[in-house]
Design a protein around this motif. Structure first.
Motif, PDB file in Angstrom:
ATOM      1  N   PHE A 297       0.505  -1.325   0.068  1.00  0.00           N
ATOM      2  CA  PHE A 297      -0.173   0.392   0.063  1.00  0.00           C
ATOM      3  C   PHE A 297       1.026   1.547   0.130  1.00  0.00           C
ATOM      4  O   PHE A 297       0.309   2.459  -0.447  1.00  0.00           O
ATOM      5  N   SER A 298       1.748   1.633   0.317  1.00  0.00           N
ATOM      6  CA  SER A 298       3.151   2.335   0.385  1.00  0.00           C
ATOM      7  C   SER A 298       3.586   2.773  -1.178  1.00  0.00           C
ATOM      8  O   SER A 298       4.460   3.353  -1.443  1.00  0.00           O
ATOM      9  N   GLY A 299       3.706   1.241  -1.943  1.00  0.00           N
ATOM     10  CA  GLY A 299       4.084   1.816  -3.464  1.00  0.00           C
ATOM     11  C   GLY A 299       5.460   0.539  -3.330  1.00  0.00           C
ATOM     12  O   GLY A 299       6.212   1.216  -4.527  1.00  0.00           O
ATOM     13  N   LYS A 300       5.924   0.342  -1.934  1.00  0.00           N
ATOM     14  CA  LYS A 300       7.027  -0.328  -2.449  1.00  0.00           C
ATOM     15  C   LYS A 300       6.938  -1.374  -2.791  1.00  0.00           C
ATOM     16  O   LYS A 300       5.709  -2.159  -2.358  1.00  0.00           O
ATOM     17  N   ILE A 301       7.871  -2.644  -2.960  1.00  0.00           N
ATOM     18  CA  ILE A 301       7.706  -3.851  -3.198  1.00  0.00           C
ATOM     19  C   ILE A 301       7.757  -4.387  -1.939  1.00  0.00           C
ATOM     20  O   ILE A 301       7.849  -4.323  -0.667  1.00  0.00           O
ATOM     21  N   HIS A 302       6.354  -5.707  -1.717  1.00  0.00           N
ATOM     22  CA  HIS A 302       6.150  -5.930  -0.825  1.00  0.00           C
ATOM     23  C   HIS A 302       6.806  -6.899  -0.057  1.00  0.00           C
ATOM     24  O   HIS A 302       7.426  -7.428  -0.870  1.00  0.00           O
ATOM     25  N   GLY A 303       7.440  -7.230   1.586  1.00  0.00           N
ATOM     26  CA  GLY A 303       8.229  -8.073   1.954  1.00  0.00           C
ATOM     27  C   GLY A 303       7.940  -9.802   1.883  1.00  0.00           C
ATOM     28  O   GLY A 303       8.480 -10.394   1.191  1.00  0.00           O
ATOM     29  N   GLY A 304       6.678  -9.999   1.321  1.00  0.00           N
ATOM     30  CA  GLY A 304       6.031 -10.498   1.790  1.00  0.00           C
ATOM     31  C   GLY A 304       6.485 -11.579  -0.155  1.00  0.00           C
ATOM     32  O   GLY A 304       6.455 -12.747   0.040  1.00  0.00           O
ATOM     33  N   TYR A 305       6.314 -11.094  -0.709  1.00  0.00           N
ATOM     34  CA  TYR A 305       7.001 -11.545  -1.849  1.00  0.00           C
ATOM     35  C   TYR A 305       8.654 -11.672  -2.627  1.00  0.00           C
ATOM     36  O   TYR A 305       9.168 -12.602  -2.656  1.00  0.00           O
ATOM     37  N   ILE A 306       9.660 -10.474  -1.126  1.00  0.00           N
ATOM     38  CA  ILE A 306      10.841 -11.152  -1.144  1.00  0.00           C
ATOM     39  C   ILE A 306      10.197 -12.615  -1.222  1.00  0.00           C
ATOM     40  O   ILE A 306      11.559 -12.873  -1.592  1.00  0.00           O
TER      41      ILE A 306
ATOM     42  N   ARG B 218      21.782 -12.731  -1.134  1.00  0.00           N
ATOM     43  CA  ARG B 218      21.982 -11.611  -1.008  1.00  0.00           C
ATOM     44  C   ARG B 218      21.121 -11.055  -1.848  1.00  0.00           C
ATOM     45  O   ARG B 218      21.099 -11.314  -3.217  1.00  0.00           O
ATOM     46  N   VAL B 219      20.742 -10.201  -2.213  1.00  0.00           N
ATOM     47  CA  VAL B 219      18.849  -9.659  -2.505  1.00  0.00           C
ATOM     48  C   VAL B 219      19.927  -8.057  -2.825  1.00  0.00           C
ATOM     49  O   VAL B 219      20.239  -7.602  -1.521  1.00  0.00           O
TER      50      VAL B 219
ATOM     51  N   THR C  11      12.037 -26.625   3.588  1.00  0.00           N
ATOM     52  CA  THR C  11      12.629 -25.338   4.153  1.00  0.00           C
ATOM     53  C   THR C  11      12.386 -25.688   5.873  1.00  0.00           C
ATOM     54  O   THR C  11      10.624 -25.871   5.799  1.00  0.00           O
ATOM     55  N   ALA C  12      13.737 -25.835   6.276  1.00  0.00           N
ATOM     56  CA  ALA C  12      13.254 -25.686   7.608  1.00  0.00           C
ATOM     57  C   ALA C  12      13.096 -25.379   8.534  1.00  0.00           C
ATOM     58  O   ALA C  12      12.320 -24.582   9.695  1.00  0.00           O
ATOM     59  N   SER C  13      13.775 -23.864   8.146  1.00  0.00           N
ATOM     60  CA  SER C  13      13.550 -22.215   8.932  1.00  0.00           C
ATOM     61  C   SER C  13      14.386 -21.321   8.089  1.00  0.00           C
ATOM     62  O   SER C  13      15.382 -21.001   7.621  1.00  0.00           O
ATOM     63  N   VAL C  14      14.071 -20.276   8.615  1.00  0.00           N
ATOM     64  CA  VAL C  14      15.030 -18.928   7.714  1.00  0.00           C
ATOM     65  C   VAL C  14      15.627 -18.141   9.116  1.00  0.00           C
ATOM     66  O   VAL C  14      14.612 -17.736   9.943  1.00  0.00           O
ATOM     67  N   ASP C  15      16.525 -18.139   8.771  1.00  0.00           N
ATOM     68  CA  ASP C  15      17.406 -17.027   9.788  1.00  0.00           C
ATOM     69  C   ASP C  15      17.988 -15.327   9.622  1.00  0.00           C
ATOM     70  O   ASP C  15      18.204 -15.040   8.353  1.00  0.00           O
ATOM     71  N   THR C  16      17.799 -14.391  10.122  1.00  0.00           N
ATOM     72  CA  THR C  16      18.419 -13.167   9.841  1.00  0.00           C
ATOM     73  C   THR C  16      17.559 -12.473   8.298  1.00  0.00           C
ATOM     74  O   THR C  16      18.127 -12.375   7.288  1.00  0.00           O
ATOM     75  N   VAL C  17      16.030 -12.646   8.340  1.00  0.00           N
ATOM     76  CA  VAL C  17      15.449 -11.836   7.441  1.00  0.00           C
ATOM     77  C   VAL C  17      15.242 -10.271   8.071  1.00  0.00           C
ATOM     78  O   VAL C  17      14.485  -9.614   8.212  1.00  0.00           O
ATOM     79  N   ASP C  18      16.576  -9.369   7.581  1.00  0.00           N
ATOM     80  CA  ASP C  18      16.555  -8.171   7.542  1.00  0.00           C
ATOM     81  C   ASP C  18      16.255  -7.064   6.320  1.00  0.00           C
ATOM     82  O   ASP C  18      17.230  -7.370   5.697  1.00  0.00           O
ATOM     83  N   PHE C  19      15.493  -6.524   6.184  1.00  0.00           N
ATOM     84  CA  PHE C  19      15.058  -5.575   5.293  1.00  0.00           C
ATOM     85  C   PHE C  19      15.857  -3.836   5.244  1.00  0.00           C
ATOM     86  O   PHE C  19      15.679  -3.582   6.290  1.00  0.00           O
TER      87      PHE C  19
END
Length: 183
Positions: free
Chosen positions: A26-35, A94-95, A57-65
């Motif tokens: 809604f703020s015009g940025k790409i949705h974090g869930g999509y990334i 790496r994104v 996928t067993a776990s996801v670690d360190t997701v810092d936008f």
């Protein structure tokens, strides 16, 4: 049985995708869930390519936008295996986003996905060993070990049956929290 090993270089995968208005929040940025969805896809591809099996996928670690991604930017994700256990692998991702007109590149996110190799019956299966060829590859492997150790230490400390919250109240004094214990 002869143990197989693969070089980190053999595990590398890169994907790029243009960010469309349909990917925006809604703020015009790409949705974090999509990334996150794209990151899960590249983690699956990287782990499956490495292990030659289906992976989950067993776990996801360190997701810092770190930086927002704009509509119209080209997002590139780079993934490689950083660590292997017996049946699990840690995929480092790496994104980056690139402004098409200016060519300006931003680091947007780095994350670690733990993936587990499975057979056709859903049972865990062993994965190849990892050949480390550089100081960076050794550092990434060691960092994965340390993240796992720290997570286990934290779980051991706070998930104990004899955990006493009162022993930690002093640690909470400088935080935006009010303690109201009942009883």
């Amino acid at each position: 049985m002869n143990k197989t090993y693969k070089h980190v270089e053999e595990t590398r995968i890169t994907i790029s995708e243009l960010m469309l208005p349909s990917h925006a929040n809604f703020s015009g940025k790409i949705h974090g869930g999509y990334i996150l969805n794209l990151m899960d896809q590249i983690a699956f591809a990287c782990a499956s390519k490495y292990s030659s099996t289906y992976c989950v996928t067993a776990s996801v670690d360190t997701v810092d936008f770190l930086n927002p991604i704009e509509v119209g930017e080209l997002v590139t994700m780079k993934a490689s295996i950083n660590y292997v256990g017996r049946t699990s692998m840690v995929v480092g991702i790496r994104v980056e986003s690139q402004h098409i007109q200016s060519g300006n590149v931003k680091h947007c996110n780095s994350s670690y996905f733990t993936m587990v190799a499975k057979d056709d019956n859903g049972k865990n299966v062993p994965v190849p060993g990892l050949i480390l060829n550089s100081e960076l590859e050794i550092k990434r492997f060691l960092k994965a070990i340390k993240r796992t150790e720290m997570k286990k230490t934290r779980q051991d400390e706070f998930d104990r049956d004899d955990f006493i919250p009162e022993n930690y109240l002093k640690d909470l004094e400088n935080y935006n929290v009010k303690i109201e214990l009942n009883g």
